[in-house]
Design a protein around this motif. Structure first.
Motif, PDB file in Angstrom:
ATOM      1  N   LEU A  84       0.829  -1.208   0.000  1.00 56.79           N
ATOM      2  CA  LEU A  84       0.000   0.000   0.000  1.00 56.79           C
ATOM      3  C   LEU A  84       0.861   1.255   0.000  1.00 56.79           C
ATOM      4  CD1 LEU A  84      -2.757  -0.975   2.587  1.00 56.79           C
ATOM      5  CD2 LEU A  84      -3.149  -0.421   0.186  1.00 56.79           C
ATOM      6  N   VAL A  85       1.873   1.261   0.837  1.00 61.11           N
ATOM      7  CA  VAL A  85       2.731   2.437   0.971  1.00 61.11           C
ATOM      8  C   VAL A  85       3.453   2.706  -0.346  1.00 61.11           C
ATOM      9  CG1 VAL A  85       4.767   3.378   2.148  1.00 61.11           C
ATOM     10  CG2 VAL A  85       2.983   2.187   3.467  1.00 61.11           C
ATOM     11  N   ASP A  86       3.976   1.648  -0.957  1.00 61.80           N
ATOM     12  CA  ASP A  86       4.710   1.803  -2.225  1.00 61.80           C
ATOM     13  C   ASP A  86       3.848   2.438  -3.308  1.00 61.80           C
ATOM     14  OD1 ASP A  86       6.863   0.712  -1.057  1.00 61.80           O
ATOM     15  OD2 ASP A  86       6.741  -1.249  -2.049  1.00 61.80           O
ATOM     16  N   ARG A  87       2.582   2.142  -3.296  1.00 55.98           N
ATOM     17  CA  ARG A  87       1.697   2.678  -4.332  1.00 55.98           C
ATOM     18  C   ARG A  87       1.020   3.979  -3.913  1.00 55.98           C
ATOM     19  NH1 ARG A  87       2.881  -1.974  -4.814  1.00 55.98           N
ATOM     20  NH2 ARG A  87       2.984  -3.129  -6.771  1.00 55.98           N
ATOM     21  N   GLY A  88       1.420   4.472  -2.745  1.00 55.46           N
ATOM     22  CA  GLY A  88       0.846   5.732  -2.280  1.00 55.46           C
ATOM     23  C   GLY A  88      -0.622   5.620  -1.910  1.00 55.46           C
ATOM     24  N   LEU A  89      -1.049   4.409  -1.579  1.00 51.40           N
ATOM     25  CA  LEU A  89      -2.462   4.201  -1.258  1.00 51.40           C
ATOM     26  C   LEU A  89      -2.747   4.284   0.243  1.00 51.40           C
ATOM     27  CD1 LEU A  89      -3.115   1.175  -3.643  1.00 51.40           C
ATOM     28  CD2 LEU A  89      -3.863   3.537  -3.959  1.00 51.40           C
ATOM     29  N   GLY A  90      -1.706   4.160   1.055  1.00 45.95           N
ATOM     30  CA  GLY A  90      -1.963   4.175   2.496  1.00 45.95           C
ATOM     31  C   GLY A  90      -0.682   4.300   3.278  1.00 45.95           C
ATOM     32  N   GLU A  91      -0.802   4.330   4.620  1.00 45.51           N
ATOM     33  CA  GLU A  91       0.403   4.363   5.454  1.00 45.51           C
ATOM     34  C   GLU A  91       0.138   3.748   6.821  1.00 45.51           C
ATOM     35  OE1 GLU A  91      -0.349   7.747   4.125  1.00 45.51           O
ATOM     36  OE2 GLU A  91      -1.942   7.927   5.613  1.00 45.51           O
ATOM     37  N   ALA A  92       1.245   3.346   7.437  1.00 42.12           N
ATOM     38  CA  ALA A  92       1.155   2.769   8.781  1.00 42.12           C
ATOM     39  C   ALA A  92       0.806   3.885   9.760  1.00 42.12           C
ATOM     40  CB  ALA A  92       2.486   2.133   9.177  1.00 42.12           C
ATOM     41  N   VAL A  93      -0.131   3.639  10.657  1.00 38.02           N
ATOM     42  CA  VAL A  93      -0.491   4.640  11.659  1.00 38.02           C
ATOM     43  C   VAL A  93      -0.678   3.958  13.009  1.00 38.02           C
ATOM     44  CG1 VAL A  93      -1.677   6.188  10.062  1.00 38.02           C
ATOM     45  CG2 VAL A  93      -2.953   4.406  11.217  1.00 38.02           C
ATOM     46  N   VAL A  94      -0.592   4.786  14.042  1.00 33.17           N
ATOM     47  CA  VAL A  94      -0.835   4.294  15.395  1.00 33.17           C
ATOM     48  C   VAL A  94      -2.053   5.037  15.920  1.00 33.17           C
ATOM     49  CG1 VAL A  94       0.053   4.164  17.746  1.00 33.17           C
ATOM     50  CG2 VAL A  94       1.589   3.801  15.810  1.00 33.17           C
ATOM     51  N   ASN A  95      -3.003   4.315  16.420  1.00 37.82           N
ATOM     52  CA  ASN A  95      -4.193   4.940  16.995  1.00 37.82           C
ATOM     53  C   ASN A  95      -4.237   4.707  18.497  1.00 37.82           C
ATOM     54  OD1 ASN A  95      -6.092   6.398  15.426  1.00 37.82           O
ATOM     55  ND2 ASN A  95      -6.368   4.564  14.174  1.00 37.82           N
ATOM     56  N   TYR A  96      -4.861   5.634  19.199  1.00 39.09           N
ATOM     57  CA  TYR A  96      -5.031   5.486  20.647  1.00 39.09           C
ATOM     58  C   TYR A  96      -6.507   5.586  20.984  1.00 39.09           C
ATOM     59  CZ  TYR A  96      -0.058   6.277  20.770  1.00 39.09           C
ATOM     60  OH  TYR A  96       1.285   6.162  20.561  1.00 39.09           O
ATOM     61  N   ARG A  97      -6.897   4.843  21.990  1.00 43.52           N
ATOM     62  CA  ARG A  97      -8.270   4.926  22.468  1.00 43.52           C
ATOM     63  C   ARG A  97      -8.454   6.138  23.371  1.00 43.52           C
ATOM     64  NH1 ARG A  97     -10.081   0.060  25.732  1.00 43.52           N
ATOM     65  NH2 ARG A  97     -10.742   1.773  27.045  1.00 43.52           N
ATOM     66  N   LEU A  98      -7.358   6.544  23.992  1.00 43.72           N
ATOM     67  CA  LEU A  98      -7.379   7.706  24.885  1.00 43.72           C
ATOM     68  C   LEU A  98      -7.987   8.910  24.163  1.00 43.72           C
ATOM     69  CD1 LEU A  98      -6.207   8.695  27.686  1.00 43.72           C
ATOM     70  CD2 LEU A  98      -4.244   9.517  26.377  1.00 43.72           C
ATOM     71  N   ARG A  99      -8.928   9.590  24.832  1.00 39.20           N
ATOM     72  CA  ARG A  99      -9.514  10.799  24.249  1.00 39.20           C
ATOM     73  C   ARG A  99      -9.009  12.006  25.011  1.00 39.20           C
ATOM     74  NH1 ARG A  99     -14.127   8.640  21.837  1.00 39.20           N
ATOM     75  NH2 ARG A  99     -13.454   6.573  21.196  1.00 39.20           N
ATOM     76  N   ASP A 100      -9.157  13.164  24.419  1.00 43.02           N
ATOM     77  CA  ASP A 100      -8.776  14.373  25.135  1.00 43.02           C
ATOM     78  C   ASP A 100      -9.665  14.533  26.364  1.00 43.02           C
ATOM     79  OD1 ASP A 100      -6.516  15.202  23.890  1.00 43.02           O
ATOM     80  OD2 ASP A 100      -7.572  16.336  22.322  1.00 43.02           O
ATOM     81  N   TRP A 101      -9.125  15.254  27.335  1.00 42.62           N
ATOM     82  CA  TRP A 101      -9.739  15.349  28.651  1.00 42.62           C
ATOM     83  C   TRP A 101     -10.736  16.508  28.648  1.00 42.62           C
ATOM     84  CZ3 TRP A 101      -6.181  16.836  33.371  1.00 42.62           C
ATOM     85  CH2 TRP A 101      -6.953  16.893  34.532  1.00 42.62           C
ATOM     86  N   LEU A 102     -12.016  16.161  28.777  1.00 47.72           N
ATOM     87  CA  LEU A 102     -13.059  17.178  28.810  1.00 47.72           C
ATOM     88  C   LEU A 102     -13.095  17.757  30.221  1.00 47.72           C
ATOM     89  CD1 LEU A 102     -16.698  16.581  27.493  1.00 47.72           C
ATOM     90  CD2 LEU A 102     -16.049  18.335  29.112  1.00 47.72           C
ATOM     91  N   VAL A 103     -12.735  19.029  30.364  1.00 46.10           N
ATOM     92  CA  VAL A 103     -12.633  19.589  31.722  1.00 46.10           C
ATOM     93  C   VAL A 103     -13.770  20.554  32.076  1.00 46.10           C
ATOM     94  CG1 VAL A 103     -10.138  19.294  31.897  1.00 46.10           C
ATOM     95  CG2 VAL A 103     -11.059  21.418  30.961  1.00 46.10           C
ATOM     96  N   SER A 104     -14.651  20.864  31.139  1.00 44.66           N
ATOM     97  CA  SER A 104     -15.746  21.800  31.452  1.00 44.66           C
ATOM     98  C   SER A 104     -16.785  21.129  32.328  1.00 44.66           C
ATOM     99  CB  SER A 104     -16.457  22.221  30.172  1.00 44.66           C
ATOM    100  OG  SER A 104     -15.606  22.950  29.349  1.00 44.66           O
ATOM    101  N   ARG A 105     -17.194  21.841  33.356  1.00 50.05           N
ATOM    102  CA  ARG A 105     -18.301  21.359  34.178  1.00 50.05           C
ATOM    103  C   ARG A 105     -19.254  22.526  34.351  1.00 50.05           C
ATOM    104  NH1 ARG A 105     -16.053  17.556  32.911  1.00 50.05           N
ATOM    105  NH2 ARG A 105     -15.244  15.810  34.114  1.00 50.05           N
ATOM    106  N   GLN A 106     -20.542  22.280  34.150  1.00 55.90           N
ATOM    107  CA  GLN A 106     -21.512  23.368  34.265  1.00 55.90           C
ATOM    108  C   GLN A 106     -21.955  23.457  35.721  1.00 55.90           C
ATOM    109  OE1 GLN A 106     -21.684  20.902  31.742  1.00 55.90           O
ATOM    110  NE2 GLN A 106     -20.470  22.358  30.558  1.00 55.90           N
TER     111      GLN A 106
END
Length: 854
Positions: free
Chosen positions: A441-463
């Motif tokens: 895939l990489v050789d043909r420019g169709l895709g690339e290796a990636v790393v994903n994380y389940r961690l989400r950004d920290w929502l700090v707002s509280r009403q």
RNA sequence: GCCCGGGUGGCGGAAUGGCAGACGCGGCGGACUCAAAAUCCGCUGUCCGUGAGGGCGUGUGGGUUCGAGUCCCACCCCGGGCACCA
């Protein structure tokens, strides 16, 4: 002096018991608690010349008088502080209060009182309990989240993060109560989707909220776990939470059912998918988009539009919890779009579906579906009648749907009916095929290796009202404007009314909201959200190093002096959130130059104690199954309570309250009292002769055993050893032959030193009486003389064919020949051998000899 | 399903491959007491035996070893964590 008769044969004991003062914790304990406080025994300055260490118990939420969980926590922490102090260290042992939070606000709504009053009262109750347990802290360093000086620096940190791009505003889906006009926490929404309070049907709304960019640190948060001395369980939980996943992203052009470009679409209409199993791409027979994927609207065909819109709307009204649940008929959870995408590996078009369990927020929001090797895809394909292609050879005897194990690839040829220049994976194992497919895939420019994380950004707002206000202004002209640093802290107004709607009074307080933009001078509105209380607790341990700092949250040198925390102690329930946030904040502050650059982790060692159960369930206020620590302190005393917690179990395990042997601990302390009280010495048969070797050796052995038990957190064993020692010492001192006065005194003094961290009040009292003017907690921890740990004689265990048949006392330095000879001379062995010669004799002098007969 | 822990007396639990059950709780018996509490002493894995003594015992089944609660393999049970995260 004449030998004292055995107590059970003489009434001397009775007279003695009347004459000798009884152990009375109610008198002793308050006295020593004041002494430690007034003498600043456990106050440490930042320029203390001793080796430094930092012992910290997790920042408590002030909920009033301490409960048993607190007692357990502070007993371990306090023991460690006192132990390390006796070992010559300057121990930073601070205490503070995580004093913002919902309970105080709920109480305010209920009673109309300002949360500050309520909170300050609870703090005093908790402080008093902690003191009564015997906990010693450098109270000069106390911090409280709701203190204006702490708010000031929490806000300052927020603005630093904002400046660095680590705090940002983004959209988040929240539970919205349309009646009370407020955001609800997940726990406030009932299972039927209505609000707990108002009964209204809860809506999912995208609202603008503040986030901290913890995902920027995902990699570091994961990698740095390796250097921590933390319980494996907690490390594993953090790893799972971060959820690192290596894979490949690639693009598939959207086409018609025959694989031809669609005239109605722009050329860049491509589905980008993320997969961890690129090796199975030949088996992709369909792909799935999240219903909220932006491409859905573009690629849906006219005959599917109605159905797709309905499905997307339905998903929007489904809570995230339900979307992630495993329950439900798959056929109802997916929907065809009429669009197709070209699989680059086969050149063939595969249908594009929607499914609610595919999340827009993870990966690319689109997945390639491989029913042959993924059970969920297999279920989906079965429900929708989609073709299933196996691309990994099943092992013999494999039954079931999808196969996710290793094996040689099949049906993955280089050239297919459609595609000439393909990728050949046939015969390769999973790992190799992944690599080959990714490279292709990489050789043909169709895709690339990636790393994903389940961690989400920290929502700090509280009403909410009772939290640290977010120091931001909204100006019609300038947009989002940070409050200038010299205007901090931004404090919530006091003239507020708490309405039962649950809406924060800040949201309608004109005096607070209405202000002037510092940039353009025009009108501006203050941010009415406050911060998640986890923000407060993500940096308090740094403030403890330098709570007096008025020009910065702390001075860097002060943090360099004490950080990282050598021993952090708390409950396992904070394994993920608090500990992750504190680690993130430490790294971020370090990168921003606020904390020292080399400080990458806040807590070197972590200890998580078990929880306390009563009747098999967690002790908690809501269950009403509390045992009040103060009642025990009022009767048996704090030292007994502490000893009960220490002796019951290994500290990391959950404790059934019924198992705590308070009576045994109380009896033990009474025994120690009678042994150590100078006026009581007449009971014991003490002589002025030479010290008995046995007692002296036993004393040194005790030092060795207790010290090593302390160092591996086996406090229950340490206490058990002390109890056994007291039993033996009592017996010896009451016996006909008695013990030497010097040996007895050394034994008792040593015992008091060893117990000083565990039972601080009674040992302090007894030490002061035995050594006027001295303080036990200022003495050095005793050291065992290695020479005294070697016994003069040893008990040689004699086995015949591995079974114990005899025990013989031999000199400790007896060699193999001597041990063998002694064993073979044993009457029992002779009898068992019956004249026959042993086949083999294994000797491990001076402990064991095994005579083998066959 | 996957990943961690852990299965030892009536109970909580001890035990660097070398005396299983330390220590505590509970129980039983005894001393002291008018009595009780407190305190103190003794016993307390199990089976056989009047006794001395012996047999059996660390979830189950195998294995390694002179010797296994401890090490290895398989399994059973309990607790915790993760789990449509592609």
């Amino acid at each position: 002096m004449p030998a004292v008769p055995r107590p059970d044969t003489d009434d001397a004991v009775e007279r003695h018991d009347e004459a000798v003062e009884r152990y009375d914790p109610q008198v002793i304990e308050p006295h020593w608690q004041s002494y430690w406080q007034e003498h600043g025994t456990y106050q440490v300055d930042n320029d203390d010349p001793r080796p430094r260490s930092y012992v910290l118990c997790m920042y408590p939420y002030p909920s009033g008088a301490a409960h048993m969980g607190h007692v357990r926590n502070y007993t371990f922490g306090d023991l460690l502080t006192r132990y390390r102090t006796m070992r010559g260290e300057a121990v930073l042992s601070p205490m503070g209060f995580d004093s913002f939070g919902l309970p105080a606000e709920n109480a305010a709504i209920r009673t109309g009182r300002h949360p500050r009053e309520f909170t300050d009262e609870r703090i005093e109750e908790l402080r008093s309990s902690i003191t009564r347990i015997g906990g010693v802290y450098d109270w000069r360093r106390e911090v409280r989240s709701h203190d204006p000086s702490y708010i000031h620096w929490t806000q300052w940190i927020f603005l630093k993060l904002f400046e660095a791009g680590l705090a940002y505003r983004g959209y988040a889906t929240v539970n919205w109560d349309p009646v009370d006009q407020t955001v609800l926490a997940n726990e406030q929404v009932l299972p039927d989707g209505t609000a707990e309070r108002s009964g209204a049907v809860v809506e999912q709304r995208d609202l603008e909220q503040w986030f901290l960019r913890i995902t920027d640190y995902a990699e570091q948060l994961l990698d740095d776990l390796d250097g921590l001395e933390w319980p494996e369980r907690v490390v594993v939980q953090q790893r799972n939470w971060i959820g690192r996943s290596e894979g490949v992203e690639f693009e598939m052009p959207v086409v018609d059912a025959d694989g031809r470009p669609r005239a109605d679409l722009p050329e860049d209409a491509v589905v980008r998918v993320f997969t961890t199993r690129v090796d199975t791409s030949f088996g992709m027979t369909f792909c799935v988009l999240a219903p909220e994927h932006p491409l859905v609207d573009v690629i849906v065909t006219p005959e599917h539009r109605e159905q797709v819109d309905a499905f997307a709307a339905r998903t929007r009204s489904t809570s995230e919890v339900d979307r992630l649940s495993v329950e439900g008929d798959l056929a109802a959870r997916g929907c065809a779009t009429g669009a197709w995408a070209r699989n680059p590996f086969t050149g063939r078009a595969v249908p594009v579906y929607l499914a609610d369990y595919v999340l827009g927020s993870y990966g690319t929001g689109a997945v390639m579906a491989v029913p042959g090797e993924d059970q969920r895809d297999w279920d989906f394909a079965t429900a929708f009648g989609i073709e299933i292609v196996e691309t990994v050879q099943r092992p013999a005897g494999f039954e079931g749907g999808a196969y996710s194990g290793d094996g040689p690839h099949v049906n993955s040829p280089a050239a297919g009916p459609v595609l000439e220049d393909g990728c050949d994976l046939n015969g390769l194992d999973v790992a190799t095929a992944k690599q080959v497919a990714a490279e292709w895939l990489v050789d043909r420019g169709l895709g690339e290796a990636v790393v994903n994380y389940r961690l989400r950004d920290w929502l700090v707002s509280r009403q909410r009202f009772w939290g640290c206000p977010i120091p931001i202004l909204h100006c019609d002209t300038c947009g989002i404007v940070p409050v200038p640093l010299d205007e901090l802290p931004v404090l919530a107004p006091d003239d507020v009314e708490f309405t039962p709607t649950g809406q924060s009074p800040l949201q309608s307080h004109e005096g607070f909201l209405s202000t002037t933009c510092p940039t353009c001078g025009g009108p501006a509105r203050r941010e009415s959200d406050t911060m998640d209380t986890f923000v407060d607790s993500s940096w308090y341990f740094l403030r403890f190093c330098d709570p007096w700092s008025a020009a910065a949250p702390f001075r860097r040198e002060a943090v360099e002096t004490w950080m990282p925390v050598d021993q952090y102690i708390g409950g396992a329930e904070h394994a993920v959130l608090h500990l992750m946030y504190a680690r993130f904040m430490t790294k971020a502050l370090s990168d921003l130059g606020v904390a020292p650059p080399e400080l990458r982790e806040p807590f070197r060692r972590l200890f998580t104690q078990g929880m306390i159960r009563l009747d098999g369930t967690k002790m908690s206020k809501s269950k009403g199954n509390l045992v009040a620590p103060e009642e025990i302190i009022d009767t048996l005393g704090a030292d007994t309570l502490r000893l009960g917690h220490l002796s019951v179990k290994p500290p990391e395990e959950d404790v059934d309250w019924e198992a705590v042997g308070l009576e045994g601990c109380a009896r033990f302390l009474h025994r120690v009292w009678r042994l150590a009280l100078p006026e009581a010495a007449a009971v014991w048969n003490l002589h002025d002769g030479a010290g008995a070797e046995d007692l002296s050796r036993a004393t040194h052995r005790l030092v060795d055993e207790v010290t090593s038990a302390f160092d591996r957190w086996s406090y229950h064993v340490a206490v058990a050893r002390c109890m056994a020692f007291v039993n033996d010492l009592q017996r010896a001192a009451r016996s006909e032959e008695g013990v030497s006065r010097s040996g007895f005194d050394h034994a008792v003094d040593t015992l008091l030193l060893l117990l000083a961290p565990a039972a601080p009040h009674v040992t302090a009292e007894l030490w002061a009486r035995r050594h006027p003017g001295e303080h036990v907690h200022e003495q050095a921890w005793p050291e065992a003389d290695p020479a005294m740990l070697v016994e003069a004689t040893a008990t040689l265990v004699v086995q015949v064919d591995g079974k114990v048949r005899d025990r013989i006392e031999v000199p400790a330095d007896a060699d193999e020949a001597a041990c063998t000879a002694a064993a073979l001379a044993s009457e029992k062995v002779v009898a068992l051998l019956g004249g026959a010669a042993p086949v083999r004799v294994v000797a491990r002098p001076p402990k064991v000899v095994n005579v083998v007969t066959s």
